[in-house]
Design a protein around this motif. Structure first.
Motif, PDB file in Angstrom:
ATOM      1  N   ILE A  52       0.874  -1.177   0.000  1.00  0.00           N
ATOM      2  CA  ILE A  52       0.000   0.000   0.000  1.00  0.00           C
ATOM      3  C   ILE A  52       0.910   1.226   0.000  1.00  0.00           C
ATOM      4  O   ILE A  52       1.353   1.702   1.027  1.00  0.00           O
ATOM      5  CB  ILE A  52      -0.978  -0.017   1.188  1.00  0.00           C
ATOM      6  CG1 ILE A  52      -1.804  -1.309   1.163  1.00  0.00           C
ATOM      7  CG2 ILE A  52      -1.903   1.204   1.136  1.00  0.00           C
ATOM      8  CD1 ILE A  52      -2.717  -1.483   2.349  1.00  0.00           C
ATOM      9  N   ARG A  53       1.192   1.666  -1.218  1.00  0.00           N
ATOM     10  CA  ARG A  53       2.088   2.792  -1.441  1.00  0.00           C
ATOM     11  C   ARG A  53       1.746   3.450  -2.770  1.00  0.00           C
ATOM     12  O   ARG A  53       1.083   2.867  -3.621  1.00  0.00           O
ATOM     13  CB  ARG A  53       3.551   2.375  -1.426  1.00  0.00           C
ATOM     14  CG  ARG A  53       3.965   1.601  -2.670  1.00  0.00           C
ATOM     15  CD  ARG A  53       5.456   1.391  -2.800  1.00  0.00           C
ATOM     16  NE  ARG A  53       5.897   0.326  -1.923  1.00  0.00           N
ATOM     17  CZ  ARG A  53       7.060   0.317  -1.292  1.00  0.00           C
ATOM     18  NH1 ARG A  53       7.918   1.292  -1.461  1.00  0.00           N
ATOM     19  NH2 ARG A  53       7.399  -0.678  -0.522  1.00  0.00           N
ATOM     20  N   ARG A  54       2.259   4.657  -2.929  1.00  0.00           N
ATOM     21  CA  ARG A  54       2.085   5.390  -4.184  1.00  0.00           C
ATOM     22  C   ARG A  54       2.678   4.570  -5.330  1.00  0.00           C
ATOM     23  O   ARG A  54       3.774   4.028  -5.221  1.00  0.00           O
ATOM     24  CB  ARG A  54       2.796   6.733  -4.076  1.00  0.00           C
ATOM     25  CG  ARG A  54       2.579   7.623  -5.282  1.00  0.00           C
ATOM     26  CD  ARG A  54       3.326   8.915  -5.155  1.00  0.00           C
ATOM     27  NE  ARG A  54       2.850   9.625  -3.973  1.00  0.00           N
ATOM     28  CZ  ARG A  54       3.244  10.837  -3.626  1.00  0.00           C
ATOM     29  NH1 ARG A  54       4.125  11.479  -4.343  1.00  0.00           N
ATOM     30  NH2 ARG A  54       2.771  11.405  -2.544  1.00  0.00           N
ATOM     31  N   GLY A  55       1.918   4.458  -6.412  1.00  0.00           N
ATOM     32  CA  GLY A  55       2.416   3.786  -7.606  1.00  0.00           C
ATOM     33  C   GLY A  55       2.150   2.298  -7.676  1.00  0.00           C
ATOM     34  O   GLY A  55       2.374   1.699  -8.726  1.00  0.00           O
ATOM     35  N   ASP A  56       1.679   1.668  -6.597  1.00  0.00           N
ATOM     36  CA  ASP A  56       1.401   0.232  -6.656  1.00  0.00           C
ATOM     37  C   ASP A  56      -0.014   0.044  -7.193  1.00  0.00           C
ATOM     38  O   ASP A  56      -0.995   0.376  -6.532  1.00  0.00           O
ATOM     39  CB  ASP A  56       1.526  -0.414  -5.278  1.00  0.00           C
ATOM     40  CG  ASP A  56       1.454  -1.932  -5.352  1.00  0.00           C
ATOM     41  OD1 ASP A  56       0.660  -2.455  -6.173  1.00  0.00           O
ATOM     42  OD2 ASP A  56       2.168  -2.594  -4.592  1.00  0.00           O
ATOM     43  N   GLU A  57      -0.113  -0.480  -8.393  1.00  0.00           N
ATOM     44  CA  GLU A  57      -1.409  -0.625  -9.064  1.00  0.00           C
ATOM     45  C   GLU A  57      -2.017  -2.016  -8.877  1.00  0.00           C
ATOM     46  O   GLU A  57      -2.893  -2.425  -9.644  1.00  0.00           O
ATOM     47  CB  GLU A  57      -1.261  -0.276 -10.548  1.00  0.00           C
ATOM     48  CG  GLU A  57      -0.832   1.165 -10.784  1.00  0.00           C
ATOM     49  CD  GLU A  57      -1.745   2.199 -10.103  1.00  0.00           C
ATOM     50  OE1 GLU A  57      -2.980   2.046 -10.196  1.00  0.00           O
ATOM     51  OE2 GLU A  57      -1.223   3.135  -9.472  1.00  0.00           O
ATOM     52  N   THR A  58      -1.562  -2.740  -7.855  1.00  0.00           N
ATOM     53  CA  THR A  58      -2.161  -4.035  -7.541  1.00  0.00           C
ATOM     54  C   THR A  58      -3.627  -3.818  -7.184  1.00  0.00           C
ATOM     55  O   THR A  58      -3.960  -2.973  -6.360  1.00  0.00           O
ATOM     56  CB  THR A  58      -1.443  -4.697  -6.349  1.00  0.00           C
ATOM     57  OG1 THR A  58      -0.049  -4.845  -6.665  1.00  0.00           O
ATOM     58  CG2 THR A  58      -2.044  -6.049  -6.016  1.00  0.00           C
ATOM     59  N   VAL A  59      -4.507  -4.571  -7.820  1.00  0.00           N
ATOM     60  CA  VAL A  59      -5.942  -4.455  -7.578  1.00  0.00           C
ATOM     61  C   VAL A  59      -6.308  -5.293  -6.353  1.00  0.00           C
ATOM     62  O   VAL A  59      -5.939  -6.468  -6.249  1.00  0.00           O
ATOM     63  CB  VAL A  59      -6.744  -4.924  -8.811  1.00  0.00           C
ATOM     64  CG1 VAL A  59      -8.245  -4.893  -8.530  1.00  0.00           C
ATOM     65  CG2 VAL A  59      -6.405  -4.048 -10.019  1.00  0.00           C
ATOM     66  N   LEU A  60      -7.024  -4.679  -5.416  1.00  0.00           N
ATOM     67  CA  LEU A  60      -7.456  -5.383  -4.218  1.00  0.00           C
ATOM     68  C   LEU A  60      -8.570  -6.367  -4.554  1.00  0.00           C
ATOM     69  O   LEU A  60      -9.479  -6.065  -5.324  1.00  0.00           O
ATOM     70  CB  LEU A  60      -7.954  -4.385  -3.175  1.00  0.00           C
ATOM     71  CG  LEU A  60      -6.924  -3.369  -2.678  1.00  0.00           C
ATOM     72  CD1 LEU A  60      -7.568  -2.400  -1.702  1.00  0.00           C
ATOM     73  CD2 LEU A  60      -5.732  -4.064  -2.050  1.00  0.00           C
ATOM     74  N   GLU A  61      -8.455  -7.556  -3.951  1.00  0.00           N
ATOM     75  CA  GLU A  61      -9.444  -8.617  -4.155  1.00  0.00           C
ATOM     76  C   GLU A  61      -9.861  -9.167  -2.799  1.00  0.00           C
ATOM     77  O   GLU A  61      -9.050  -9.186  -1.865  1.00  0.00           O
ATOM     78  CB  GLU A  61      -8.844  -9.750  -4.987  1.00  0.00           C
ATOM     79  CG  GLU A  61      -8.394  -9.341  -6.370  1.00  0.00           C
ATOM     80  CD  GLU A  61      -7.747 -10.493  -7.123  1.00  0.00           C
ATOM     81  OE1 GLU A  61      -8.022 -11.668  -6.783  1.00  0.00           O
ATOM     82  OE2 GLU A  61      -6.967 -10.211  -8.042  1.00  0.00           O
ATOM     83  N   PRO A  62     -11.112  -9.637  -2.678  1.00  0.00           N
ATOM     84  CA  PRO A  62     -11.535 -10.243  -1.413  1.00  0.00           C
ATOM     85  C   PRO A  62     -10.591 -11.371  -1.014  1.00  0.00           C
ATOM     86  O   PRO A  62     -10.135 -12.148  -1.854  1.00  0.00           O
ATOM     87  CB  PRO A  62     -12.934 -10.777  -1.726  1.00  0.00           C
ATOM     88  CG  PRO A  62     -13.425  -9.894  -2.827  1.00  0.00           C
ATOM     89  CD  PRO A  62     -12.194  -9.609  -3.668  1.00  0.00           C
ATOM     90  N   GLY A  63     -10.285 -11.418   0.266  1.00  0.00           N
ATOM     91  CA  GLY A  63      -9.398 -12.448   0.798  1.00  0.00           C
ATOM     92  C   GLY A  63      -7.959 -12.006   0.971  1.00  0.00           C
ATOM     93  O   GLY A  63      -7.201 -12.653   1.690  1.00  0.00           O
ATOM     94  N   MET A  64      -7.553 -10.910   0.332  1.00  0.00           N
ATOM     95  CA  MET A  64      -6.193 -10.396   0.537  1.00  0.00           C
ATOM     96  C   MET A  64      -6.076  -9.883   1.974  1.00  0.00           C
ATOM     97  O   MET A  64      -7.020  -9.289   2.502  1.00  0.00           O
ATOM     98  CB  MET A  64      -5.871  -9.259  -0.418  1.00  0.00           C
ATOM     99  CG  MET A  64      -5.702  -9.665  -1.843  1.00  0.00           C
ATOM    100  SD  MET A  64      -5.375  -8.176  -2.849  1.00  0.00           S
ATOM    101  CE  MET A  64      -4.460  -8.870  -4.194  1.00  0.00           C
ATOM    102  N   VAL A  65      -4.921 -10.120   2.590  1.00  0.00           N
ATOM    103  CA  VAL A  65      -4.703  -9.712   3.974  1.00  0.00           C
ATOM    104  C   VAL A  65      -3.522  -8.747   4.023  1.00  0.00           C
ATOM    105  O   VAL A  65      -2.472  -9.004   3.429  1.00  0.00           O
ATOM    106  CB  VAL A  65      -4.430 -10.934   4.877  1.00  0.00           C
ATOM    107  CG1 VAL A  65      -4.208 -10.508   6.318  1.00  0.00           C
ATOM    108  CG2 VAL A  65      -5.587 -11.933   4.782  1.00  0.00           C
ATOM    109  N   PHE A  66      -3.708  -7.637   4.736  1.00  0.00           N
ATOM    110  CA  PHE A  66      -2.681  -6.599   4.859  1.00  0.00           C
ATOM    111  C   PHE A  66      -2.535  -6.156   6.299  1.00  0.00           C
ATOM    112  O   PHE A  66      -3.442  -6.330   7.112  1.00  0.00           O
ATOM    113  CB  PHE A  66      -3.072  -5.353   4.041  1.00  0.00           C
ATOM    114  CG  PHE A  66      -2.982  -5.528   2.557  1.00  0.00           C
ATOM    115  CD1 PHE A  66      -1.808  -5.207   1.886  1.00  0.00           C
ATOM    116  CD2 PHE A  66      -4.065  -5.990   1.838  1.00  0.00           C
ATOM    117  CE1 PHE A  66      -1.734  -5.361   0.510  1.00  0.00           C
ATOM    118  CE2 PHE A  66      -4.001  -6.143   0.468  1.00  0.00           C
ATOM    119  CZ  PHE A  66      -2.832  -5.826  -0.197  1.00  0.00           C
TER     120      PHE A  66
END
Length: 140
Positions: A87-101
């Motif tokens: 979770i930072r500027r420029g990270d275009e990873t799309v959030l999906e249900p089940g991801m843990v942060f």
């Protein structure tokens, strides 16, 4: 008194009342953390979540350039060089249900710093906290 590290502010553990400035910083940290968490939705990117967090800080004249969250899971310790969602500027990873942060937006300003964190899972509708600990400054 703890030993000092050259070039670094001293770190103190204390009981009693925190300074008003420190209490204010804790409120800003919690506000920005909550804004970031509320921005979590499937289909949004890590960068979009970070941007909402950053905007909340900017309302208080504070900037933070480093990441505010990283993925967690069995056998996946965080490291500064992992090649996955962040979770930072420029990270275009799309959030999906089940991801843990783990969202850990530390604020280090001058000689004071604070971090109030929250681990969460991306749910179908937003975020689900993985702990019930209140997001606030605890003073003994």
């Amino acid at each position: 008194m703890p030993p000092s590290v050259p070039g670094q502010p001293r770190s103190y553990n204390c009981r009693g009342q925190a300074s008003p400035a420190f209490q204010d910083l804790s409120k800003i940290a919690v506000e920005a953390l909550n804004v970031g968490l509320e921005a979590v939705r499937p289909g949004r990117t890590c960068s979009q979540v970070e941007r909402e967090f950053r905007r909340a800080l900017a309302r208080h004249g504070i900037e933070k350039e480093s990441r505010i969250g990283y993925p967690t899971g069995i056998g996946f310790p965080p490291a500064s060089g992992e090649r996955t969602a962040s979770i930072r500027r420029g990270d275009e990873t799309v959030l999906e249900p089940g991801m843990v942060f783990h969202m850990m937006p530390g604020l280090w300003l001058g000689n004071v710093g604070i971090t109030i964190t929250q681990s969460f899972v991306v749910s179908d509708t937003g975020f689900e906290p993985l702990t019930a600990t209140p997001r606030e400054l605890f003073i003994k």
